[in-house]
Design a protein around this motif. Structure first.
Motif: not given
Length: 291
Positions: A21-27, A211-225
């Protein structure tokens, strides 16, 4: 003395839905200022590089046939992601897109039936009309006119369903983390090829985008998967599927709170009906398969 049941796996999957869900917003925040194809390329190439140290031995041990299979499935996922990012870039209602994307679980039986002659269970045909009612309430808020972005979300959902069906085949012979790493790399590679073709405009970076790119990559992609993979290792697929349909709920809450999205009661009812149909389908489909 009896051991207490551990809910570690369930908590990891729940965490993965929140991160998604965070990934949607960050994207959404990133692609307001960065071309979608540039965002996809950088995000997924970097994510695959970050995950590589955790599975590089398994990746280099893959046989050529396994590599080709993973790359092919990764291309399907890349197509879904590219369409999804474009849909986000032209959409003003992320919550509606999230509910439409959750339809992948309903579309998947059709794909499996067409490709592998696996006939959908009876509960699928019972829940399909309910799902259609939910879609109508969710999308047809201005008469019989569907927003352009909603068509793209639906196409992305269909491609995601195809990936779900094909990915299930390759996971039988490959470890999940290895598969994810290769497929994320393929998404980035496909994005790079598209970027070379379309020649997107140059991007001026600022702290907001970074900031939002880091959130999208680290949190919403790496940590999410990673959380999803760890969770699926110890949780039955039917329970994991039920937890993962919470993703559009988190997207809705975050979109309303951070983007100021206004959701009409009709859309809320439509989204609720879709979630109900998904819940019934997953619950009873897995119940009948285990009998």
């Amino acid at each position: 003395m009896l051991n207490k049941p551990s809910y570690r796996g369930e908590l990891f999957i729940l965490l993965s839905t929140i991160l998604a869900g965070v990934g949607w917003i960050a994207s959404k925040f990133v692609i307001l200022e960065v071309p979608g194809v540039t965002f996809v390329t950088a995000r997924f190439l970097l994510a695959s590089i970050i995950l590589l140290p955790f599975c590089y031995k398994q990746v280099f041990a893959l046989r050529p046939k396994q590599v080709l299979s993973l790359c092919a499935v990764g291309v399907v996922l890349a197509a879904s992601i590219e369409v999804w990012v474009y849909a986000i870039s032209i959409s003003n209602t992320l919550s509606v897109g999230a509910f439409i994307m959750s339809l992948a679980m309903i579309i998947a039986p059709f794909i499996s039936w067409i490709l592998f002659k696996v006939r959908p269970p009876r509960i699928f045909w019972l829940t399909l009309p309910v799902t259609c009612i939910g879609i109508m309430l969710l999308t047809l808020t201005n008469g019989w006119v569907i927003d352009k972005s909603q068509w793209y979300f639906l196409l992305s959902s269909a491609l995601l369903s195809l990936h779900f069906v094909l990915n299930k085949q390759v996971l039988n012979k490959t470890k999940p983390l290895t598969s994810i790493c290769v497929q994320l790399f393929m998404i980035g590679l496909v994005g790079l090829i598209v970027m070379l073709i379309v020649h997107p405009e140059s991007v001026q970076l600022n702290s907001h985008i970074v900031f939002w790119f880091a959130v999208s990559t680290l949190i919403a992609t790496c940590l999410r998967y990673l959380a999803q993979t760890v969770g699926q290792f110890s949780v039955k697929i039917e329970k994991a599927s039920l937890i993962m349909i919470l993703e559009p709920i988190w997207t809705l809450l975050l979109s309303v709170s951070l983007l100021g999205e206004v959701v009409e009661p009709q859309k809320l009812i439509g989204g609720g009906i879709i979630l109900l149909s998904l819940f019934i389908y997953i619950k009873f489909a897995n119940k009948t398969s285990t009998q």
